[in-house]
Design a protein around this motif. Structure first.
Motif, short mmCIF file in Angstrom:
data_model
loop_
_atom_site.label_atom_id
_atom_site.label_comp_id
_atom_site.label_asym_id
_atom_site.label_seq_id
_atom_site.Cartn_x
_atom_site.Cartn_y
_atom_site.Cartn_z
N LEU A 1 60.54 25.74 70.00
CA LEU A 1 61.13 24.63 70.76
C LEU A 1 60.44 23.32 70.42
O LEU A 1 59.30 23.32 69.97
N MET B 1 67.34 23.03 77.54
CA MET B 1 66.79 23.17 76.20
C MET B 1 67.04 24.59 75.67
O MET B 1 67.33 24.80 74.50
N LEU B 2 66.92 25.57 76.58
CA LEU B 2 67.12 26.96 76.16
C LEU B 2 68.59 27.25 75.87
O LEU B 2 68.91 28.21 75.18
N GLN C 1 56.59 25.36 72.30
CA GLN C 1 56.64 26.73 72.80
C GLN C 1 57.65 27.55 72.02
O GLN C 1 58.42 27.02 71.22
N ASP D 1 54.29 30.43 75.51
CA ASP D 1 53.30 30.34 74.44
C ASP D 1 52.81 31.75 74.14
O ASP D 1 52.66 32.56 75.05
N ASN E 1 52.35 20.84 75.00
CA ASN E 1 53.78 21.02 75.29
C ASN E 1 54.10 20.64 76.73
O ASN E 1 55.16 20.09 77.01
N VAL F 1 70.67 32.45 70.19
CA VAL F 1 70.33 33.48 71.18
C VAL F 1 71.20 34.71 70.92
O VAL F 1 70.71 35.84 70.90
N GLN G 1 60.93 29.99 72.08
CA GLN G 1 62.05 30.46 72.88
C GLN G 1 62.20 31.94 72.62
O GLN G 1 62.47 32.37 71.50
N CYS H 1 66.67 33.67 78.18
CA CYS H 1 65.49 33.30 77.39
C CYS H 1 64.40 32.70 78.27
O CYS H 1 64.66 32.20 79.36
N LEU H 2 63.20 32.71 77.72
CA LEU H 2 62.05 32.06 78.33
C LEU H 2 61.41 31.15 77.30
O LEU H 2 61.45 31.45 76.10
N ALA H 3 60.79 30.08 77.78
CA ALA H 3 59.95 29.26 76.90
C ALA H 3 58.51 29.66 77.16
O ALA H 3 58.02 29.49 78.27
#
Ligand code: SF4
Lengths: 470, 201
Positions: free
Chosen positions: A18, B180-181, A22, A161, B165, B188, A24, A157-159
């Motif tokens: 991203l 953003m996702l 991070q 690290d 970030n 995806v 995705q 989804c997740l953002a």
């Protein structure tokens, strides 16, 4: 190149890097419950978003439900509203719900594995910190907050690290009366409640290889109490045997392909770790917490520490814990009087936990001043235990035999401590007020140790009470 | 969706001493029995506050000297334990606009970012000094500048740390990351299609 399970699963599920730096990450299984989801669903509604992968999402109810009567509406108006709202949300967004009264209902971390939903190589998220439990299958399982529940509902989804990986080698064999719960309490005692921050814990070594899936779940469940957001065990024959025949597990020719793929996700022999720690399982005795965080534990033959014996920087914290718990410091932990005994939770509310506890209880009686309850982790655990007659063993001894749910693990349903009661508990958190009374006190231990405490009316070593071999 | 950028937070501070303050203490579970986050602000640290009162002490959250504080000063591993987002929600709804501490639990930190509550770190001694400063002079104004990565207190400029970030997210107003996702949803779907357990073994 040799890789850990963590990096294989991470890479496979990476959608992209991203702009924030991070990753995705695609979430393969999203588990939902009534407490952390209503606000998330509401945000989806407000923005006109759908759930794009409803079949990768599964909901149940566990935290707020009473474990005595399921008669509706619940006495607690807000609990009733939460349940109604989950039912409505699942209908509106097409999410399957294992609702109250169904055999598939139970604590979210108990039913995922039971239904075969939890599988190796997956990424799993749930708005609950003990999602780490599912790592027992070789999955990367993360606890998330409500905004992230919204992220996963809306985008799958997740953002995140990436985490570092610490390998914990648990060597040797556990002695009778010593369990996975004691291993994890010992690990947290050694590395501290923040020792795992920034890490995923990979548990391995002889003792872990020998553990059943249920023991591995206990181990991974409490990773988060040691600061590690995720913990896992590499999938092996034990994992595959557990999954075989479960409702959501593949079958026929697909089963063999699945096993081959699952096995390929395990860490490679020569994988490199960011850190390694070794623990000798053979040297462990049953553990009991004496304080207000899960690292504050001692072997059952040991003594509660004195603040003055601690390093200067630790003194204030130990003194605070002793004060809250009502210990003066220096007394043996054995013999600490208890008022309540609780066997249950996503840490230790599975069939094998109830079996071990029932071995201790069989033919004996709960001490007259103790209120003791057994709360199976799911309706399926409850049914299986009843089939074996475990309910009768507990009832005859003076335990209450309850319906499935989180119950006295936290204070969101009618099961709560009162006043300064001391509870011997098979759950995972001994924080101040955790079990529902702002001054209530919790001693964490294995279910067999809770059973021993219930009978003795005080903390007692379970080992002499266990006749014969395991 | 881009939200307002968060670049600076300034105001009086509230010192809350202690390591490993868990989210059960920040907001006890009984207040989670609700389908909204409304009203959480007044219950932050409720049990700790009651316990302090019973001992004849004022918990910092009840201490009139700190009323209206916008910056919370905490120690190590703040927000450990339960993943409840209700914890940062309770703080934010109680008027806290930023948290300055030695370290934060990961889940708490992530939740705080997601609701627009910056958490920045300073070394332990610096935190201890600031806590003493504010206890002695409760109305001292602190100024956190995420752009410059600094905290100005008592005429001194201290460098604070925050993961890049998260800082980026606050400065750009992208701290609510769902949009953003969703940006490249075909990517995806491509990942889903390559996963054998989604596509079928
Ligand atoms: S049993 Fe306890 S720890 Fe587990 S999900 Fe329920 S409340 Fe959380």
């Amino acid at each position: 190149m040799a890789a850990t399970l963590f990096s294989k699963v991470w890479d496979l599920h990476t959608v992209r890097k991203l702009p924030t730096g991070q990753t995705q990450l695609f979430v393969g299984l999203h588990l939902v419950h009534e407490v952390t989801s209503p606000q998330a669903f509401e945000m989806l509604r407000a923005r006109g978003w759908r759930v794009p992968f409803p079949s990768r999402t599964v909901a149940t109810v566990d935290h707020i439900i009473p474990t005595t009567s399921l008669a509706r509406p619940f006495a607690d108006v807000e609990a009733e509203e939460m349940l109604t709202s989950l039912q409505q949300n699942c209908r509106d967004f097409g999410v399957p719900l294992h609702d109250l009264g169904s055999l598939e209902q139970g604590i979210v971390h108990v039913i995922g594995p039971e239904l075969g939903l939890t599988q190796p190589g997956m990424t799993i998220a749930c708005g609950d910190s003990h999602t780490s439990t599912h790592g027992a299958f070789g999955a990367l399982a993360f606890g998330i907050g409500t905004s992230q529940v919204r992220d996963v509902l809306a985008s799958q989804c997740l953002a995140l690290d990436p985490l570092k990986v610490r390998r914990l080698d648990v060597t040797g064999a556990l002695a009778p009366g010593v369990y996975a719960k004691d291993v994890i309490l010992a690990i947290i005692r050694r590395l501290g409640v923040k020792g795992g921050v920034g890490y995923a814990y990979e548990y391995g070594g002889e003792a872990v290889s020998r553990m059943s899936m249920e023991e591995r779940m206990t181990l991974c469940n409490m990773s988060v109490e040691g600061g590690a957001r995720a913990g896992y065990v590499n999938p092996d024959a034990t994992t595959f045997a557990y999954l075989k025949g479960r409702p959501a597990a593949p079958s026929g020719a697909a089963w063999d392909r699945a096993v081959a793929w699952w096995a390929s996700m395990a860490s490679d022999e020569s994988a490199r770790y960011d850190d390694r720690v070794t623990l000798d399982a053979g040297a462990l005795e049953p553990h009991v917490t004496w304080g207000i965080n899960p690292a504050q534990s001692v072997g059952v033959s040991g003594r509660v520490p004195k603040a003055s014996d601690e390093a200067p920087e630790a003194r204030a914290q130990v003194a605070e814990a002793l004060d809250y718990m009502g210990f003066s410091g220096g007394e043996p932990i054995s013999g600490t009087k208890i008022d309540v005994a609780f066997i249950g939770s996503c840490t230790n509310g599975r069939l094998s936990d109830l079996r071990e506890a029932s071995r201790v209880v069989k033919g004996r009686k709960v001490a007259p001043h103790v209120r003791a309850l057994v709360v199976p982790g799911s309706n399926a655990v409850r049914a299986a235990a009843e089939k074996e007659g475990l309910d009768a063993i507990f009832r005859d001894a003076g335990f209450e035999w309850r319906g499935a749910g989180c119950s006295m693990c936290l204070a969101m349903n009618p099961d709560k401590l009162e006043g300064r009661q001391v509870c011997a508990s098979s759950s995972n958190r001994n924080f101040k007020g955790r079990q529902g009374s702002p001054t209530g006190r919790t001693l964490l231990m294995s279910p067999a140790m809770v059973a021993a405490a219930a009978l003795a009316g005080e903390v007692a070593d379970v080992r002499p009470m266990l006749g014969g071999a395991r | 969706m881009t939200l307002p950028a968060i670049c600076r937070v300034s105001g009086a501070a509230l010192p809350l001493r202690g390591d490993d303050v868990d989210t059960d203490r920040i907001i006890p579970a009984r207040f989670l029995v609700s389908i909204t986050f409304e009203g959480l602000g007044e219950h932050a640290f409720e049990d700790d506050r009651k316990a302090a009162k019973a001992k004849g002490k004022a918990h910092p959250f009840d201490d009139p000297r700190f009323a209206g504080a916008r910056i919370l000063l905490v120690n190590r591993n703040f927000g450990c334990g339960s993943s409840r987002e209700h914890a940062p929600q309770a703080l934010a709804r109680g008027g806290i606009k930023a948290v300055v501490g030695e370290s934060f639990s990961e889940i708490f930190f992530g939740n705080a970012v997601a609701i627009g509550l910056p958490c920045v770190a300073l070394p332990g001694e610096a935190i201890a000094r600031l806590q003493s400063l504010v206890e002695g002079a409760p109305k001292s104004a602190l100024a956190l500048d995420l752009e410059a990565r600094t905290l100005i207190a008592d005429g001194k400029t201290l460098p604070v740390s925050i993961p890049e970030n998260a800082r980026e997210a606050f400065l750009s107003g992208n701290w609510d990351g769902t949009s953003m996702l969703l940006e490249r949803f075909q990517d995806v779907e491509a990942v889903a299609a390559r996963l054998p357990y989604v596509a079928g073994f």
